[in-house]
Design a protein around this motif. Structure first.
Motif, PDB file in Angstrom:
ATOM      1  N   ASP A  56       1.075  -1.228  -0.093  1.00  0.00           N
ATOM      2  CA  ASP A  56       0.040   0.050  -0.146  1.00  0.00           C
ATOM      3  C   ASP A  56       0.763   1.316  -0.065  1.00  0.00           C
ATOM      4  OD1 ASP A  56      -2.781   1.475   0.296  1.00  0.00           O
ATOM      5  OD2 ASP A  56      -1.737   2.015   2.021  1.00  0.00           O
ATOM      6  N   SER A  60       0.881   4.002  -2.947  1.00  0.00           N
ATOM      7  CA  SER A  60       0.491   5.313  -2.498  1.00  0.00           C
ATOM      8  C   SER A  60       1.629   6.430  -3.022  1.00  0.00           C
ATOM      9  CB  SER A  60       0.333   5.801  -1.128  1.00  0.00           C
ATOM     10  OG  SER A  60       1.447   5.467  -0.396  1.00  0.00           O
ATOM     11  N   ARG A  61       3.027   6.041  -3.198  1.00  0.00           N
ATOM     12  CA  ARG A  61       4.091   6.910  -3.542  1.00  0.00           C
ATOM     13  C   ARG A  61       4.156   6.631  -5.201  1.00  0.00           C
ATOM     14  NH1 ARG A  61       8.535   6.137   1.045  1.00  0.00           N
ATOM     15  NH2 ARG A  61       7.258   6.984   2.958  1.00  0.00           N
ATOM     16  N   PRO A  63       1.530   6.490  -7.753  1.00  0.00           N
ATOM     17  CA  PRO A  63       0.179   6.294  -8.282  1.00  0.00           C
ATOM     18  C   PRO A  63       0.229   5.994  -9.668  1.00  0.00           C
ATOM     19  CG  PRO A  63       0.494   8.412  -7.771  1.00  0.00           C
ATOM     20  CD  PRO A  63       1.503   7.795  -7.154  1.00  0.00           C
TER      21      PRO A  63
END
Length: 66
Positions: A56, A60-61, A63
């Protein structure tokens, strides 16, 4: 509140204006000596939970990566 105002008048600096170094000194914070200091046993209940967290975080870093 009165103590804070008196201190501000004496030092010419409020807590909002104190430098990072001054705040760290007041709180007794020191630089870490090793990355091992950041580890905490039991943070994740299982390896699966850790891997899910890392996946995750990676997503998130990045996208734009599917």
């Amino acid at each position: 509140m009165a103590w804070s105002n008196a201190r501000q008048r004496r030092s010419g600096q409020s807590d909002d204006q104190a430098s990072m170094e001054e705040l760290a000194r007041r709180q007794g914070v020191r630089p870490i000596a090793s990355v091992d200091e950041l580890s905490s046993p039991g943070t994740f209940e299982s390896d699966d939970e850790l891997h899910e967290f890392l996946a995750d975080l990676y997503q998130s870093r990045r996208p734009d990566v599917a």
